[in-house]
Design an enzyme around this catalytic site. Structure first.
Site, PDB file in Angstrom:
ATOM      1  N   ARG A  54      19.974  26.917  12.752  1.00  0.00           N
ATOM      2  CA  ARG A  54      18.911  27.000  11.714  1.00  0.00           C
ATOM      3  C   ARG A  54      17.487  27.163  12.225  1.00  0.00           C
ATOM      4  NH1 ARG A  54      22.772  28.442   8.495  1.00  0.00           N
ATOM      5  NH2 ARG A  54      23.901  26.797   7.410  1.00  0.00           N
ATOM      6  N   ASN A 101      21.956  34.140  11.856  1.00  0.00           N
ATOM      7  CA  ASN A 101      21.389  34.173  10.492  1.00  0.00           C
ATOM      8  C   ASN A 101      20.265  33.147  10.305  1.00  0.00           C
ATOM      9  OD1 ASN A 101      23.187  31.969  10.464  1.00  0.00           O
ATOM     10  ND2 ASN A 101      23.779  32.282   8.328  1.00  0.00           N
ATOM     11  N   ASP A 139      27.153  37.211  10.830  1.00  0.00           N
ATOM     12  CA  ASP A 139      27.798  36.113  10.105  1.00  0.00           C
ATOM     13  C   ASP A 139      26.945  35.570   8.956  1.00  0.00           C
ATOM     14  OD1 ASP A 139      29.860  34.163   9.641  1.00  0.00           O
ATOM     15  OD2 ASP A 139      28.406  32.713  10.372  1.00  0.00           O
ATOM     16  N   ASN A 150      32.205  29.179   2.988  1.00  0.00           N
ATOM     17  CA  ASN A 150      32.716  30.544   3.145  1.00  0.00           C
ATOM     18  C   ASN A 150      33.368  30.705   4.505  1.00  0.00           C
ATOM     19  OD1 ASN A 150      32.095  31.744   0.721  1.00  0.00           O
ATOM     20  ND2 ASN A 150      30.056  32.393   1.382  1.00  0.00           N
ATOM     21  N   ASP A 200      31.933  26.504  12.944  1.00  0.00           N
ATOM     22  CA  ASP A 200      31.104  27.016  11.842  1.00  0.00           C
ATOM     23  C   ASP A 200      30.222  25.894  11.288  1.00  0.00           C
ATOM     24  OD1 ASP A 200      29.907  28.741  10.073  1.00  0.00           O
ATOM     25  OD2 ASP A 200      31.664  28.972   8.768  1.00  0.00           O
ATOM     26  N   HIS A 247      23.012  22.048   5.888  1.00  0.00           N
ATOM     27  CA  HIS A 247      22.165  22.399   4.737  1.00  0.00           C
ATOM     28  C   HIS A 247      21.449  21.136   4.271  1.00  0.00           C
ATOM     29  CE1 HIS A 247      23.559  26.490   4.247  1.00  0.00           C
ATOM     30  NE2 HIS A 247      24.812  26.105   4.229  1.00  0.00           N
TER      31      HIS A 247
HETATM   32  N1  LIG Z   1      30.236  29.213   6.413  1.00  0.00           N
HETATM   33  C1  LIG Z   1      29.355  29.081   5.443  1.00  0.00           C
HETATM   34  O1  LIG Z   1      29.764  28.749   4.331  1.00  0.00           O
HETATM   35  N2  LIG Z   1      28.034  29.267   5.623  1.00  0.00           N
HETATM   36  C2  LIG Z   1      27.398  29.800   6.788  1.00  0.00           C
HETATM   37  C3  LIG Z   1      27.519  31.270   6.902  1.00  0.00           C
HETATM   38  C4  LIG Z   1      28.892  31.734   7.302  1.00  0.00           C
HETATM   39  O2  LIG Z   1      29.481  31.211   8.256  1.00  0.00           O
HETATM   40  O3  LIG Z   1      29.417  32.677   6.703  1.00  0.00           O
HETATM   41  C5  LIG Z   1      25.925  29.386   6.746  1.00  0.00           C
HETATM   42  O4  LIG Z   1      25.108  29.965   7.478  1.00  0.00           O
HETATM   43  O5  LIG Z   1      25.605  28.424   6.049  1.00  0.00           O
HETATM   44 ZN   LIG Z   2      30.792  33.492   8.105  1.00  0.00          ZN
HETATM   45 ZN   LIG Z   3      29.068  30.806  10.107  1.00  0.00          ZN
END
Ligand SMILES: NC(=O)N[C@@H](CC(=O)O)C(=O)O
Ligand SMILES: [Zn+2]
Ligand SMILES: [Zn+2]
Length: 434
Positions: A62, A92, A152, A278, A305, A309
């Site tokens: 982040r 991202n 991603d 996701n 992953d 948040h």
């Molecule tokens: N996995 C998720 O649900 N979110 C990820 C993005 C991603 O991995 O697709 C994010 O950046 O919050």
């Molecule tokens: Zn992803």
């Molecule tokens: Zn991701």
């Protein structure tokens, strides 16, 4: 640098051994009591399993942009506590890591934090917009030496662009890590498409949206002869496609996330957005196929992953909540619960899936080495017989979006050594390393 003598650790679950760490490397490795090192700091690891430091191919840190959710430093703390010695930071961010400047910034923030190796991932397309290739070559030759590229959060859905990206990175043995989601099939999607989404009246994210892209991309990777890595595989059908692609000898690797090895779409019935992610949580049948695929090596690695948040972005209506969940501090425990305890993986298998193979995919040569004399001392010590209860408010970092709050898991990370220095001892961050 202080020498460290780890005493009595079961290397990959085998015979208890002593390990002497000197100048950042394993200097000696032998039977218990066989190593003389009077000035070394001794760590009693009796009953603990020694693994190569874990390597995460898929971490959202982040920074820059959303430091209120996580920073490179706070994510590094979570990683060290989870037994990791390296993480690959997704692109991202805001600004997106699509230039040499941004990937170098993330890389140097990681070096300054000094708790794990932070390897930036570069974006495939400018601004993750899926329209023009980003400066892949400049990122590869930057100080960050980017080898993995990913949009991603978004899928590189244009097949022509995906082909060009695969062709481009072939020159420097790079890899394209795809978030496999055909966007035209997931418009408005909130959860897995199936009986539960029908019951809850939420728009579905069908398995075919993932499988169609994986099928296309393995064909493209085979055609181009380039490396494809599939992020967060979540369906039984995806495992079948990967099995087929591997049987062709194509250069395809894949990861599965701990939450997809454990949780199902039934949890959405609570309407608690902590379960929104996701790709979405799928069915029990998918979970079992993913566990089996990981056991067989059709799925090569576990990746977290880790997606922090803020409370504002997560504790709201399901439809407004951002997808994603924390993962770094719970990953190893979930692998133990879902794979080791049922006998699907032994400790050597855990080392393979959570350290050795991810390091190979990422090209991190100082990571993911079986403990041997001369190896860089990136190591994790875990107590397999101890359990712990997740307390969301005690996790590292500012975010709290763990789906495991209050759950009890096997496997406690007791110590992590990064480059010969302890970052975690007795389950706590070592002060000097913060
Ligand atoms: N996995 C998720 O649900 N979110 C990820 C993005 C991603 O991995 O697709 C994010 O950046 O919050
Ligand atoms: Zn992803
Ligand atoms: Zn991701």
């Amino acid at each position: 640098m202080t020498d460290h003598l780890i005493k009595g650790a079961a290397v990959l679950g085998g015979e208890p051994s002593d390990v002497l760490i000197r100048d950042g490397r394993i200097a000696e490795l032998g039977a218990v009591g066989s190593i003389e090192a009077s000035d070394a700091e001794v760590y009693d690891a009796t009953g603990l399993v020694l693994l190569p430091g874990l390597v995460d191919l898929h971490t959202h840190l982040r920074e820059p942009g959303r430091e209120d959710a996580e920073t490179v430093a706070s994510g590094s703390r979570a990683a060290a506590l989870g037994g990791y010695t390296a993480v690959c930071a997704m692109a991202n961010t805001d600004p997106v890591a699509d230039t040499a400047g941004v990937v170098e910034q993330v890389w140097s923030l990681g070096r300054d934090a000094g708790l794990v190796e932070v390897q930036p991932i570069g974006a495939v397309t400018v601004g993750l917009a899926g329209e023009r290739l980003a400066e892949l070559g400049a990122m590869a030759t930057s100080a960050a030496k980017v080898r993995i590229f990913s949009d991603d959060g978004h899928c590189v859905s244009d097949p022509r662009l995906m082909r060009r990206a695969l062709e481009y990175v072939k020159a420097f043995d790079g890899v394209i890590a795809q978030h496999a989601e055909e966007p035209m099939l997931t418009v408005g999607a909130q959860m897995h498409e199936g009986a539960m989404s029908a019951k809850l009246g939420l728009a579905g994210w069908p398995a075919v949206a993932e499988e169609a892209i994986i099928a296309r991309d393995v064909l493209l990777a085979g055609h181009v002869g380039s490396r494809l890595h599939v992020c967060h595989v979540s369906t039984a059908g995806s495992v079948e496609i990967l099995r087929w692609a591997k049987s062709k000898g194509w250069r395809v690797t894949a990861e599965v996330c701990p939450h997809h090895l454990l949780l199902t779409d039934e949890l959405a019935e609570s309407y608690d957005p902590v379960y929104k992610v996701n790709p979405p949580l799928r069915t029990e049948e998918d979970v079992l196929a993913l566990q089996q695929g990981l056991a067989e090596g059709v799925i090569d690695v576990v990746a977290t992953d880790h997606a922090p948040h803020t409370v504002e972005d997560k504790e709201c209506e399901w439809a407004q909540a951002r997808p994603g969940m924390l993962g770094l501090q719970t990953a190893l425990s979930i692998v133990i619960k879902t794979m080791v305890e049922p006998g699907l993986l032994d400790w050597a298998g855990v080392a393979e899936r959570c350290s050795i193979t991810p390091a190979t995919i990422a090209g991190l040569t100082g990571q993911g080495q079986l403990p041997h004399v001369g190896a860089p001392a990136n190591l994790t010590l875990v107590d397999p017989n101890e359990t712990w209860t997740v307390n969301g408010s005690e996790l590292a970092g500012p975010s709290r979006n763990t789906p495991y709050d209050g759950m009890t898991f096997p496997g406690v990370v007791r110590a992590t050594f990064f480059g010969g220095r302890p970052t975690v001892l007795d389950g706590k961050l070592v002060k000097e390393s913060i």
